[in-house]
Design a protein around this motif. Structure first.
Motif, mmCIF file in Angstrom:
data_model
loop_
_atom_site.group_PDB
_atom_site.id
_atom_site.type_symbol
_atom_site.label_atom_id
_atom_site.label_comp_id
_atom_site.label_asym_id
_atom_site.label_seq_id
_atom_site.Cartn_x
_atom_site.Cartn_y
_atom_site.Cartn_z
ATOM 1 N N ILE A 254 78.124 20.864 61.109
ATOM 2 C CA ILE A 254 78.007 20.248 59.792
ATOM 3 C C ILE A 254 76.665 20.671 59.206
ATOM 4 O O ILE A 254 75.605 20.305 59.736
ATOM 5 C CB ILE A 254 78.143 18.721 59.886
ATOM 6 C CG1 ILE A 254 79.523 18.379 60.487
ATOM 7 C CG2 ILE A 254 77.970 18.072 58.517
ATOM 8 C CD1 ILE A 254 79.784 16.910 60.670
ATOM 9 N N PHE A 260 78.345 14.608 53.822
ATOM 10 C CA PHE A 260 78.210 14.130 55.188
ATOM 11 C C PHE A 260 79.268 13.112 55.578
ATOM 12 O O PHE A 260 79.850 13.194 56.657
ATOM 13 C CB PHE A 260 76.797 13.571 55.419
ATOM 14 C CG PHE A 260 76.032 14.354 56.441
ATOM 15 C CD1 PHE A 260 75.749 15.686 56.208
ATOM 16 C CD2 PHE A 260 75.645 13.794 57.645
ATOM 17 C CE1 PHE A 260 75.075 16.451 57.154
ATOM 18 C CE2 PHE A 260 74.979 14.541 58.594
ATOM 19 C CZ PHE A 260 74.682 15.871 58.354
ATOM 20 N N VAL A 264 81.768 14.205 58.575
ATOM 21 C CA VAL A 264 81.717 13.494 59.851
ATOM 22 C C VAL A 264 83.019 12.734 60.092
ATOM 23 O O VAL A 264 83.589 12.782 61.189
ATOM 24 C CB VAL A 264 80.507 12.542 59.902
ATOM 25 C CG1 VAL A 264 80.569 11.670 61.157
ATOM 26 C CG2 VAL A 264 79.204 13.335 59.874
ATOM 27 N N MET A 285 80.322 17.974 67.941
ATOM 28 C CA MET A 285 79.825 17.905 66.571
ATOM 29 C C MET A 285 78.318 18.178 66.560
ATOM 30 O O MET A 285 77.564 17.531 67.290
ATOM 31 C CB MET A 285 80.119 16.539 65.947
ATOM 32 C CG MET A 285 79.680 16.418 64.492
ATOM 33 S SD MET A 285 80.041 14.784 63.772
ATOM 34 C CE MET A 285 81.830 14.866 63.631
ATOM 35 N N VAL A 287 74.989 18.232 64.149
ATOM 36 C CA VAL A 287 74.465 17.745 62.870
ATOM 37 C C VAL A 287 72.952 17.942 62.835
ATOM 38 O O VAL A 287 72.292 17.982 63.884
ATOM 39 C CB VAL A 287 74.810 16.253 62.658
ATOM 40 C CG1 VAL A 287 76.315 16.028 62.711
ATOM 41 C CG2 VAL A 287 74.114 15.382 63.687
ATOM 42 N N ARG A 291 69.327 14.142 59.930
ATOM 43 C CA ARG A 291 70.370 13.252 59.404
ATOM 44 C C ARG A 291 71.202 12.638 60.530
ATOM 45 O O ARG A 291 72.321 12.181 60.306
ATOM 46 C CB ARG A 291 71.278 14.019 58.423
ATOM 47 C CG ARG A 291 70.519 14.646 57.255
ATOM 48 C CD ARG A 291 71.433 15.233 56.213
ATOM 49 N NE ARG A 291 72.175 14.201 55.487
ATOM 50 C CZ ARG A 291 72.989 14.450 54.454
ATOM 51 N NH1 ARG A 291 73.157 15.702 54.026
ATOM 52 N NH2 ARG A 291 73.636 13.481 53.852
ATOM 53 N N MET A 292 70.651 12.619 61.726
ATOM 54 C CA MET A 292 71.389 12.134 62.887
ATOM 55 C C MET A 292 71.797 10.672 62.738
ATOM 56 O O MET A 292 72.955 10.313 63.029
ATOM 57 C CB MET A 292 70.568 12.321 64.153
ATOM 58 C CG MET A 292 71.254 11.818 65.424
ATOM 59 S SD MET A 292 72.814 12.672 65.786
ATOM 60 C CE MET A 292 72.180 14.255 66.354
ATOM 61 N N ALA A 295 74.731 10.386 60.515
ATOM 62 C CA ALA A 295 75.935 10.924 61.146
ATOM 63 C C ALA A 295 76.518 9.945 62.161
ATOM 64 O O ALA A 295 77.736 9.730 62.215
ATOM 65 C CB ALA A 295 75.617 12.259 61.820
ATOM 66 N N ILE A 387 78.157 14.198 70.099
ATOM 67 C CA ILE A 387 77.372 14.589 68.927
ATOM 68 C C ILE A 387 76.010 15.088 69.387
ATOM 69 O O ILE A 387 75.320 14.421 70.163
ATOM 70 C CB ILE A 387 77.218 13.421 67.931
ATOM 71 C CG1 ILE A 387 78.604 12.960 67.462
ATOM 72 C CG2 ILE A 387 76.362 13.832 66.740
ATOM 73 C CD1 ILE A 387 78.581 11.833 66.440
ATOM 74 N N GLY A 389 72.310 17.316 68.080
ATOM 75 C CA GLY A 389 71.469 17.621 66.938
ATOM 76 C C GLY A 389 70.958 19.050 66.944
ATOM 77 O O GLY A 389 70.900 19.705 67.996
#
Length: 479
Positions: A254, A260, A264, A285, A287, A291-292, A295, A387, A389
């Protein structure tokens, strides 16, 4: 109670040579839903010999004859559409809406796509004085999985029939009901005797016999990478063509300028669909670290909006996973992720509240994951999303490609040119940009340990064809 104790060989329903049966479990109830016979190498040999005999005539049929046959199969499939959807729900737990709108629908989709391709396909091409002929490869062995059972049967059988091959199918013994309905459809459509054959059974008994049989010219397998390696090993002594569609651990990048919430949420839904039992699911995913928190909030909301329940009910978003063994594997991997330091964002170990019977899994989100963790490396094959980062797009691409798999990848971003650039750098057989809808004409298959060869659309035809060059087919001009 479904009793499917006969095999379909040479246009007839026949008893196995050595009767042995297996109970098929409904994953929503944990009760026996039916029985199938378990075949042997002798049953496979009987089916292969029927396919070999039929190849002599079926390979010589005209394009128009094969067009008419596919049209008749589609006609019969439509009559049995509801039966197909019900079979999928009962055998592997797909919610009724998913079974109807996607699982059963994709069977007609692949048949219709093959029909369309066949009408325009060029089986002959002149190159100077040489003419190239594309001819059916021969007898094909198909070994298909339980997660999208109709899809994987249809995307092999439809193009093979279209180009003039004959075949033997071994569907998953865990989810064999839809294969029975499929076979009844082909029988009703008048597929010539021996062209399509069905032998139920397990991998060691029937799958190995198909892959190693000297009269099978190619084998197409869909399943785990581990099992795919065994298929290739068994096929090697006879130097047959091996097509494999195997595992995946697909990255979903992303980009910073993506919508977002939409990206997501769509990514979570892509993992949860079919209870996470899709080899191309976007299970990793990525991200921006900046912006974690945002998300994780959107992912948590999307997971908690995923309703787990009885697949025959109208309110279930996802049903159970397919078996007790699969449930145990998923639970082990969730626990491993937490043990290795992942943060539980949603879901977690155990069954959802109120669902003590059935192989139900909580829609689970794991945050704080790095790409060295087990849950980032191994295919979980359940409703579990990890997820991770990244700080730069280059880092995201590097993480995305840091896997033994390469089946699919996903990119979301506002700048389409930037998204395209990222897509061009990802090592995967199919890359989806901004949640584009499924395209049955797009080749489907993997890089690296996700397999070789391609299914779907025109590219699938090549898997079932040999190229013959006839030199001097067109005499040189004497001038």
């Amino acid at each position: 109670m479904r009793d499917y104790l006969k095999f379909y060989i040479n246009g007839q329903w026949v008893d196995p040579l050595s009767p042995r049966s297996l109970d098929v479990i409904n994953p929503a109830t944990e009760a026996v839903a039916g029985r199938i016979s378990i075949g042997s190498a002798a049953d496979v040999d009987r089916a292969v010999r029927a396919a070999r005999a039929a190849f002599a005539t079926y390979s010589q049929t005209s394009l128009d004859e094969r067009v008419a046959l596919l049209e008749k199969i589609i006609e019969e499939y439509k009559k049995r559409y509801a039966d197909m959807a019900a079979a999928v729900t009962e055998e592997m737990g797909a919610p009724a809406k998913l079974a109807n709108d996607s699982q059963a629908a994709i069977g007609i989709g692949h048949l219709s796509t093959a029909l369309s391709v066949l009408k325009e396909y060029k089986f002959q091409e002149a190159r100077g004085t040489t003419t190239l002929f594309k001819e059916p490869i021969g007898v094909c062995g198909f070994i298909t999985p339980w997660n999208w059972p109709v899809n994987q049967i249809a995307c092999k059988v439809a193009p093979a029939l279209a180009v003039g091959c004959t075949m033997v199918l071994k569907p998953s013994e865990i989810a064999p009901f839809s294969a029975q309905v499929w076979t009844e459809i082909l029988d009703a459509a008048g597929v010539p005797a021996g062209v399509f054959n069905l032998v139920n059974g397990d991998g060691p008994g029937v799958g190995t016999a198909i892959a190693s049989h000297p009269e099978v010219d190619m084998v197409s397998f869909t399943g785990s990478t581990r099992a795919g390696i065994e298929v290739a090993r068994n096929a090697a002594p006879t130097v047959k063509r091996v097509h494999q569609e195997l595992g995946g651990k697909s990255p979903n990048i992303i980009l910073p300028d993506a919508d977002f919430k939409r990206a997501v949420t769509s990514g979570v839904r892509g993992v949860m669909q079919n209870s996470g039992q899709s080899c191309n699911a976007p299970t990793r995913m990525l991200v921006p670290n900046a912006r974690m928190a945002e998300a994780l909030e959107y992912a948590k909301a999307a997971a908690e909006a995923t309703t787990v329940g009885d697949p025959v009910s109208s309110g279930a978003t996802i049903g159970p996973v397919v078996s007790a063994a699969q449930w145990d594997k998923i639970q082990t991997l969730i626990a491993k992720g937490l043990e290795e330091g992942a943060t539980l964002v949603a879901g977690g170990p155990g069954k959802p509240e109120g669902l003590s019977t059935g192989y139900y899994v909580k829609p689970t989100i794991l945050g704080g994951v790095n790409n060295a963790m087990t849950v980032a490396r191994e295919e979980i094959f359940g409703p579990v999303l990890v997820i991770m980062g990244y700080d730069t797009v280059d880092e995201a691409v590097e993480i995305g490609n840091d896997t033994v798999y390469g089946l699919a990848a996903y990119v979301s971003g506002g700048d389409i040119d930037a998204a395209r650039k990222v897509a061009s750098r990802l090592r995967a057989g199919q890359v989806n940009i901004n949640s584009a809808p499924t395209d049955l004409n797009a080749p489907f298959g993997g890089f690296k340990q996700s397999g070789n060869g391609r299914e779907w659309g025109e590219d699938a035809f090549g898997e079932f064809l040999e190229t013959k060059a006839v030199v001097g087919f067109t005499p040189r001009s004497k001038t």
